[in-house]
Design a protein around this motif. Structure first.
Motif, PDB file in Angstrom:
ATOM      1  N   MET A 176       1.143  -1.239  -0.040  1.00 60.58           N
ATOM      2  CA  MET A 176       0.291   0.002  -0.308  1.00 60.58           C
ATOM      3  C   MET A 176       0.701   1.309  -0.252  1.00 60.58           C
ATOM      4  N   ALA A 183       1.449   9.265  -6.134  1.00 66.52           N
ATOM      5  CA  ALA A 183       1.332  10.511  -5.751  1.00 66.52           C
ATOM      6  C   ALA A 183       2.729  10.800  -6.295  1.00 66.52           C
ATOM      7  N   LEU A 239      -5.480   9.590  -0.762  1.00 68.20           N
ATOM      8  CA  LEU A 239      -6.367   9.090  -2.256  1.00 68.20           C
ATOM      9  C   LEU A 239      -7.144   9.610  -2.372  1.00 68.20           C
ATOM     10  N   ALA A 260       3.203   9.476   1.579  1.00 68.83           N
ATOM     11  CA  ALA A 260       3.740   9.444  -0.118  1.00 68.83           C
ATOM     12  C   ALA A 260       2.964  10.834  -0.171  1.00 68.83           C
ATOM     13  N   TRP A 261       3.153  11.315   0.824  1.00 74.28           N
ATOM     14  CA  TRP A 261       1.803  12.890  -0.116  1.00 74.28           C
ATOM     15  C   TRP A 261       3.093  13.880   0.722  1.00 74.28           C
ATOM     16  N   MET A 303       0.292   6.433   3.725  1.00 75.62           N
ATOM     17  CA  MET A 303       0.015   7.056   2.227  1.00 75.62           C
ATOM     18  C   MET A 303      -0.173   9.114   2.882  1.00 75.62           C
ATOM     19  N   LEU A 353      -4.918  12.055  -4.511  1.00 76.71           N
ATOM     20  CA  LEU A 353      -4.600  11.457  -6.025  1.00 76.71           C
ATOM     21  C   LEU A 353      -5.289  10.871  -6.829  1.00 76.71           C
ATOM     22  N   THR A 385       1.066   3.408  -3.566  1.00 78.01           N
ATOM     23  CA  THR A 385       0.600   5.029  -3.148  1.00 78.01           C
ATOM     24  C   THR A 385       1.514   6.162  -3.575  1.00 78.01           C
ATOM     25  N   LEU A 402      -4.828   1.346  -7.028  1.00 75.83           N
ATOM     26  CA  LEU A 402      -3.766   1.411  -6.546  1.00 75.83           C
ATOM     27  C   LEU A 402      -2.927   0.962  -8.326  1.00 75.83           C
ATOM     28  N   GLY A 459      -6.263   9.196   5.996  1.00 76.34           N
ATOM     29  CA  GLY A 459      -5.258   8.347   4.665  1.00 76.34           C
ATOM     30  C   GLY A 459      -6.355   8.577   3.346  1.00 76.34           C
TER      31      GLY A 459
END
Length: 387
Positions: free
Chosen positions: A13, A21, A55, A307-308, A304, A58, A17, A112, A51
């Motif tokens: 995950m 991103a 998503l 990733a952001w 997540m 994205l 993610t 994803l 989270g």
């Protein structure tokens, strides 16, 4: 902004993610995953509002809403089935402006994968070694080939092979004292309300039923056991009957309805918080960076968030990868360490590390209106980088 060549180690995950991103930000990304066939660990994932917002941002909002659970309330029962507390989650959702979205792990992974593009993912190949210089990082693959990149994102999970390269030592996974059986069953009124997260607690054990979409509940059983207890699939139902003998009728019904062939049995571990997440152009993300117990439901959500933040830091420091990664570390280190330790504390309370404290928690639940539990959830969610 300068487009970077980025390698991601791991197609879980967090890795997927991060890949999505970074692609959205205009970078060239390729993911290497050591297993030849992706099979998510665990039946479902509870994506809390922090989270979900990522998503959504994205581009997955409609897809997630279509296949996730509609969880509107939360309750605790004792082992006899007497309600300790029940309350609506709507006040929380209004405060943070986003409902939670429990979802099947396989479905989320598929969404994803499709969003990233399968042509950007290589299965059956792992990232084994790295060598860095001022301009980039060379990644040696399990095939013997070497790929050159501007950045390597280590999202290779709780057993990360690259974590040692960053930390400078082998960070041991620590058994947290309990075993978790999890899976999914069809929604049925004799188990729980289709829109309620229902939990039974007692004897330092826990049983949970959570709506996960597609007319299914995500269930799990937690039992404190010594490390290394025999794991025999054909004995799962008998084990659970023994551990939960005399518990409420919905628990007995659930045990009889599980399909042992579709149940995962996991010894729960975590890793002490690290004091660094970056080494040069190598950055840790997800469970590789902050392996935690599932007791706060934040493992996937924190990946997540990672990733952001990574995407935004690379944009903020365009062309200066070391500066971007230093900022990523500064933004993430304290937050993820705090959540690892809070999850561990919740784990200990739930599963009887100190029996007196666990009994105090049971007593508190019987007086709980929902205000304190919702405040704790809100505290975690509002620490997110995306409000």
């Amino acid at each position: 902004m300068q487009a970077l060549n980025i390698v991601v180690a791991g197609a879980g995950m967090g890795g997927l993610t991060a890949a999505l991103a970074l692609q959205k930000a205009g970078h060239r990304v390729h993911v290497y995953e050591r297993v030849a066939e992706l099979a998510p660990v665990g039946a479902a994932i509870s994506i809390w509002s922090n989270g979900v917002k990522i998503l959504n941002a994205l581009g997955l909002k409609e897809q997630i809403e279509a296949v996730s659970g509609d969880m509107r309330s939360m309750s605790y029962q004792d082992q006899q089935g007497q309600t300790l507390t029940r309350f609506s989650l709507e006040p929380l959702y209004q405060q943070v402006q986003q409902p939670a979205r429990p979802i099947a792990r396989a479905l989320l992974q598929e969404l994803l994968l499709e969003a990233v593009g399968r042509e950007h993912i290589t299965l059956g190949v792992s990232c084994e070694q790295v060598a860095q210089d001022a301009k980039g990082i060379d990644v040696t693959l399990s095939t013997g080939d070497t790929v050159r990149a501007d950045l390597l994102v280590a999202a290779d999970g709780t057993h990360s092979r690259l974590r040692t390269e960053v930390a400078g030592f082998d960070s041991e996974r620590e058994y947290r004292g309990y075993v978790n059986w999890n899976g999914r069953v069809p929604v049925s009124a004799d188990l729980a309300d289709a829109h309620e997260w229902k939990q039974f607690v007692g004897e330092h054990k826990r049983v949970s039923l959570m709506p996960m979409g597609n007319d299914e509940f995500y269930f799990f059983f937690d039992v404190p056991l010594p490390k290394g207890t025999a794991n025999q699939r054909n004995h799962y139902r008998d084990e659970l009957r023994q551990h939960f003998a005399g518990w409420a009728e919905p628990v007995q019904t659930l045990i009889e309805r599980i399909d042992p062939e579709r149940v995962a049995r996991v010894e729960i571990h975590d890793v002490d918080p690290l004091d660094k997440l970056v080494k040069g152009r190598l950055v840790l993300l997800g469970d590789a960076a902050h392996s935690m117990t599932p007791d706060l439901g934040q493992g996937g959500c924190q990946a997540m968030e990672d990733a952001w933040v990574l995407m935004n830091c690379l944009e903020q420091y365009a062309g200066d990868v070391p500066a971007a990664l230093a900022q990523y570390e500064a933004q993430r280190l304290e937050r993820v360490a705090g959540i690892v330790l809070r999850a561990r504390k919740r784990c200990d309370t739930t599963h009887g590390t100190d029996p007196v404290k666990t009994q105090e928690w049971y007593d508190e639940l019987a007086q709980e209106s929902g205000v304190n539990i919702l405040a704790g959830l809100r505290q975690t969610i509002e620490g997110s980088p995306l409000q």
